[in-house]
Design an enzyme around this catalytic site. Structure first.
Site, PDB file in Angstrom:
ATOM      1  CE  LYS A 170     109.093 -45.597  -5.850  1.00 40.76           C
ATOM      2  NZ  LYS A 170     110.189 -45.356  -6.826  1.00 40.76           N
ATOM      3  CD  GLU A 187     100.559 -35.909 -18.004  1.00 38.45           C
ATOM      4  OE1 GLU A 187     100.864 -34.919 -17.328  1.00 38.45           O
ATOM      5  OE2 GLU A 187     100.308 -37.025 -17.519  1.00 38.45           O
ATOM      6  CB  CYS A 240     101.741 -32.859 -13.710  1.00 35.65           C
ATOM      7  SG  CYS A 240     102.072 -31.729 -12.339  1.00 35.65           S
ATOM      8  CD  GLU A 257     100.498 -32.840  -8.943  1.00 38.80           C
ATOM      9  OE1 GLU A 257     100.062 -33.020 -10.103  1.00 38.80           O
ATOM     10  OE2 GLU A 257     101.669 -32.570  -8.681  1.00 38.80           O
TER      11      GLU A 257
END
Length: 686
Positions: A192, A397, A300, A266
């Site tokens: 996906k 983040e 990331c 991850e």
């Protein structure tokens, strides 16, 4: 402007990339895409579609199918049906398919790069020169692993049907990170792509058709979070591989906790970028540009926390600001652009909200005086200085082109600031002293540490984090293991949970004239026996129901005390592997000396035969772990550039272990000794 004026100003003119081929492909499909299931395009079961747009202009690119539970089920069934034939292929045959995928990616590299930039908003230089070449590299590299699989991984087999969910920041590269190792190891895939960036995944479906990949081996179902949720919860999926936010990763882990599914995650990061006073500052600044403003900071592992040694802070900030003034932000199809568009309005608003919050908490915001397009989703490169370590911009983040700067005085303080985060994905260390660099790197809680470089990735090198940055690895031998399971494990019967026995009050002593002397069993915390904080005990009974004695019943405070003691003992992980091996051998020696006593105690619960077997096998198993302690080596990887990548094995840290009831001693030994031989500390509940 004359040629002389242009030469003197060195201003860039527009250098637009031609998007005609990518647009023609969209028009060929009438800008409407279904799911790619069982080798064919299929309309969504519910007939629902959504739109994807170019973030640099806001213009619609295509209409894409919204996946439902029915669509996911069709894709999983296609993958399951294709699995036996795909696994029956020889390693060489699978290698040829992966090689063909790599070749087709190279043949269509410019088309894929332009399509990626249109859909994602990243500069064409990055998608053309970094993303697409790495996509081809991953398929080439894993074609090699497919060829060597039986020789390099004897006793292992594929997980089966793999559900994969990828993010929007590197759409095609993340697809390659996931699909290449899955196919190389004999799995079939349901992938996906991200809701914002599905087009290059659908373009990859065309490549699968071009190389005649067997139908059902790769299936692509588009949609939003509900589609991903249906894939995660599908009972016939054997493994979930996810790259994305920590929040979604946490939900996936919870959703799969009661299932057989293997998972790898991850997740997010807040990576420190540490610059010491002896560093080459000009090189460090260029590294910083790549570390935080690459892909608009939507990475990331972006070096979003700048930690500067106090003595060079003022000078370094000046160099950073000068370099920021030279960055160009604008239409991402312009080959002279450094910073492109933010992927979506919701992400742009989040970046602005967090920057505003950081300023409200005392940070100083500086942005260069460079033109920013009025049309499209753009955010200028931003430097936040005087940031407090507890500020939201130092802890959360942001996933945008925002750098939070702080200072430190000593290497020890740098390590403390760097590790002051819930994440543990990546870090950078800049120093001309190799001793300083390696000393600091070894102490950083990060899955990947770059020294005097940043954002270097390769298919041969494992990438991934720990803490709230997830677990598992992508790339290299480590990443391949995420898609394999021991053959014996695949064939093992399912273990049934042992129900807890109903507690009964202890029987009164039969001989009141000569009662037994009670021996109080205690908890074992911090190397000492400890009474339980709860003040309660629980009955321990023999197989026939006889009361054998009472054991302390630990509560939350006992667990807290045990965790604190385990954390204080983290120096165990720094002990040499040889020393750890010696301790385990000594444990086995002591168990051997008390063999008869322990077997006699255990026999009342599991019977004499099993008790003796558990003690004997337990001694042998401890010997095995002692032997393994100093033989679990890392590796030196060979990426295709002039760097050395060291894969260093590290203990996880403090591990909580709940031992099985069916084999009281052997289960405890198998789990606990394995953990401590690798340098971990343990809180065990027998």
């Amino acid at each position: 402007m004359s040629i002389v004026e242009k030469f003197m100003t060195m201003e860039y003119g527009p250098a637009p990339e031609d998007p005609r081929e990518a647009v023609a492909w969209l028009d060929l499909h009438e800008r409407r895409f279904g799911h790619f299931i069982n080798g064919n395009w299929q309309a969504p079961a519910a007939g629902t579609y959504f739109e994807t747009a170019d973030p640099s202009t806001g213009e619609k690119l295509a209409t894409v199918a919204q996946g439902s539970m029915e669509d996911v089920d069709r894709a999983v069934k296609a993958a399951r049906a294709a699995l036996p034939a795909w696994q029956a292929l020889t390693p060489h045959a699978r290698a040829r398919y992966l090689y063909a995928l790599a070749r087709q990616v190279q043949k269509h590299s410019r088309w894929l790069a332009v399509l990626e930039t249109l859909d994602n908003g990243k500069p064409i230089r990055e998608s053309r020169d970094i993303d697409i070449p790495l996509v081809a590299r991953h398929f080439y590299h894993h074609a090699g692993w497919a060829q060597l699989l039986d020789q390099e991984f004897p006793g292992y087999t594929a997980c089966g049907v793999v559900g994969q969910i990828i993010p929007w920041n590197f759409p095609l590269l993340m697809l390659a990170w996931k699909i290449a190792p899955a196919l190389a190891t004999g799995n079939t895939v349901v992938l996906k792509p991200a809701e914002f960036t599905p087009l290059t995944a659908l373009a990859f479906a065309r490549i699968c058709q071009e190389i005649a990949l067997p139908p059902g081996v790769v299936n692509i179902v588009t949609g939003d979070g509900a589609t991903g949720d249906a894939l995660v919860k599908h009972p016939d999926v054997d493994k979930i591989a996810f790259t994305g936010s920590t929040e979604v990763g946490r939900a996936i882990r919870k959703a799969t906790a009661q299932s057989h599914k293997k998972i790898s995650l991850e997740l997010g990061g807040k990576s420190p970028f540490i610059i010491f006073e002896d560093a080459d500052l000009d090189s460090a600044v260029e590294g910083l540009v790549d570390g935080i403003w690459f892909n608009q900071g939507q990475v990331c592992c972006a070096g979003s926390r700048l930690l500067m040694q106090e003595s060079i802070a003022e000078k370094l900030i000046g160099k950073i600001q000068d370099r920021m003034n030279t960055l160009r932000i604008g239409p991402p199809l312009d080959k002279a652009i450094d910073i492109g568009a933010i992927v979506a309005q919701v992400q742009l608003e989040r970046i602005q909200r967090l920057v505003d919050q950081g300023v409200a908490e005392g940070a100083t915001c500086w942005q260069p005086s460079i033109p920013v397009p009025s049309r499209g989703l753009y955010f200028p490169p931003t430097l936040l200085s005087n940031v407090h370590p507890s500020s939201v911009v130092a802890q959360q983040e942001i996933f945008g082109p925002v750098l939070a700067a702080m200072t430190f005085r000593t290497p020890r303080e740098a390590v403390e600031l760097a590790n002051n985060t819930v994440y543990g994905l990546a870090a950078c260390v800049w120093s001309e002293s190799i001793n300083v660099a390696l000393h600091v790197a070894a102490q950083l809680k990060a899955g990947v540490v770059w020294v005097n470089c940043t954002n270097l990735f390769d298919a041969a090198c494992g990438f991934g984090g720990y803490r709230e940055s997830g677990f598992g690895r992508e790339g290299g031998r480590e990443g391949l293991m995420e898609y394999l399971e021991p053959t014996w494990f695949k064939q093992a019967p399912q273990i049934q949970a042992t129900p807890l026995a109903i507690e009964q009050p202890p029987e009164p002593a039969t001989d009141s004239s000569n009662p037994a002397i009670d021996r109080t069993v205690k908890l074992y915390i911090g190397g000492k026996q400890a009474r339980p904080d709860s003040g309660y005990s629980m009955a321990v009974r023999a197989a026939d129901g006889r009361l054998l004695g009472e054991a302390p019943l630990g509560n939350r405070k006992d667990i807290r005390n045990a965790v604190e003691a385990a954390r204080k003992a983290e120096s165990w992980g720094k002990a040499t592997a040889n020393n750890r091996a010696q301790v385990l051998y000594y444990i086995a020696e002591n168990l051997s000396q008390r063999r008869e006593e322990i077997a006699a105690r255990l026999s009342a619960v599991v019977g004499k035969k099993q008790a003796q077997a558990e003690v004997s096998i337990g001694i042998e198993r401890i010997f095995s772990y002692a032997a393994r302690a100093d033989k679990f080596d890392g590796a030196v990887h060979n990426p295709p550039f002039r760097n050395v990548a060291l894969a260093v094995k590290e203990p996880i840290g403090t591990i909580g272990i709940l031992c099985p009831a069916d084999t009281p001693l052997l289960g405890f030994v198998s789990l606990v000794m394995a953990a401590i031989c690798m340098g971990n500390t343990v809180i065990a509940i027998p």
